[in-house]
Scaffold this motif. Sequence first.
Motif, mmCIF file in Angstrom:
data_model
loop_
_atom_site.group_PDB
_atom_site.id
_atom_site.type_symbol
_atom_site.label_atom_id
_atom_site.label_comp_id
_atom_site.label_asym_id
_atom_site.label_seq_id
_atom_site.Cartn_x
_atom_site.Cartn_y
_atom_site.Cartn_z
ATOM 1 N N UNK A 46 41.115 138.087 47.815
ATOM 2 C CA UNK A 46 40.554 136.966 47.059
ATOM 3 C C UNK A 46 41.496 135.770 47.004
ATOM 4 N N UNK A 47 42.779 135.977 47.223
ATOM 5 C CA UNK A 47 43.773 134.928 46.960
ATOM 6 C C UNK A 47 43.903 133.944 48.105
ATOM 7 N N UNK A 48 43.762 132.660 47.761
ATOM 8 C CA UNK A 48 44.173 131.590 48.668
ATOM 9 C C UNK A 48 45.601 131.200 48.275
ATOM 10 N N UNK A 49 46.095 130.079 48.794
ATOM 11 C CA UNK A 49 47.473 129.682 48.506
ATOM 12 C C UNK A 49 47.721 129.535 47.006
ATOM 13 N N UNK A 51 38.634 134.515 34.590
ATOM 14 C CA UNK A 51 37.247 135.006 34.509
ATOM 15 C C UNK A 51 36.773 135.503 35.872
ATOM 16 N N UNK A 52 37.043 134.729 36.923
ATOM 17 C CA UNK A 52 36.633 135.163 38.262
ATOM 18 C C UNK A 52 37.409 136.392 38.728
ATOM 19 N N UNK A 83 31.664 135.361 43.080
ATOM 20 C CA UNK A 83 32.206 135.831 41.802
ATOM 21 C C UNK A 83 32.180 134.745 40.737
ATOM 22 N N UNK A 84 31.601 133.572 41.075
ATOM 23 C CA UNK A 84 31.501 132.524 40.072
ATOM 24 C C UNK A 84 31.651 131.109 40.588
ATOM 25 N N UNK A 143 38.113 131.442 44.746
ATOM 26 C CA UNK A 143 38.240 130.921 43.386
ATOM 27 C C UNK A 143 37.937 129.432 43.341
ATOM 28 N N UNK A 144 37.259 129.024 42.280
ATOM 29 C CA UNK A 144 36.904 127.615 42.154
ATOM 30 C C UNK A 144 37.981 126.813 41.434
#
Length: 341
Positions: A187-190, A159-160, A114-115, A147-148
């Motif tokens: 999609x969620x990490x900590x 944005x992601x 996703x980015x 997510x980055x």
Amino acid sequence: MAKILLNKKNLFHNLNLILKQTKSKEKVAIVLKDNAYGHGLLEIAKLAKEFGIKKAVVRTCEEARKINNYFDYILILADTNLSTYSHTFHIAVNSLEQIKQLPKNTQVHLKVDSGMHRNGINKDKLKEAIHGLYKQNLKFTGLFTHYRCADELATDFYWQRSNFRQIKEEVKNICEQLSIPLPKFHSANSSALFRINNFDEDFARVGIASYGYLETDNIFNNPDLKPVMSLWGQKIATREIKKGQRVGYGGGYIAKKDMTISTYDVGYGDGFFRLNEKHKYITPKGYEILGRVSMDNLSVNCNDENICIFNDARQLAKIHDTITYEITTKLNPTIKKEIIQ
């Protein structure tokens, strides 16, 4: 003998804070990859099961097999040797080529880019990927991304998230066309979990927060997490040294007065990063590690039989210009572990 103490009360405290975000234990997948971030795969798996967590995330099938009896649902992130399966295993797929290599009926989570541009299938290849799963008789059980910049104050995160919302809608349409069940979306990490209000995905992959840390910018209102791990050393020998005498390799520490020092059975061979005379480190009880850490031991200005080397990895992470993840995961997995209440 060196040992790691695992604080059960602190772990459960952290998991309860995580539950405030997810609103359900069913929506928590505890990340146990790389020996549970150095905390002990089996030890943390047992405690997570006791707490009521039913989902786990690991790196390899070998890790998954070791904890198969503790969880109903195990996501395997990065393994190319997929010869052994369980009905609880779900395999992360990062490429179209990998789809062709999986035996039929394998449960699959597609990772989509996703980015972050690290791993995952490109958005424009999603339809091809899902049709490929369908043709190979693979079970499409999950779709996820990573997510980055969830830990940084940046627009990248939003944005992601927007990209992933669009991707989810496309996937729902493709699944409807093929008349197959919708996968679980995550999609969620900590870091992301504690930035999302009204969490509404199927589950969150929670790693570092479970163990008491959150690597985010200070501007965020982070929860009061408590470190689970403490590292302890046992005394090897004690000696008296005179003012001006030097300690250890290179004589990096010079005694400022007559003093008592002891060596303890923890060194960089145990995964405790090598300190030297350039970095002063004080233990939780106020003792100083003197000079350079050796492979199998270190010197401290005390005479205690056992000492706590650290119970919070953040100070060491700062000294070594790294993150708490690296401080804990580098510890030798053979170090004995004890669970304390």
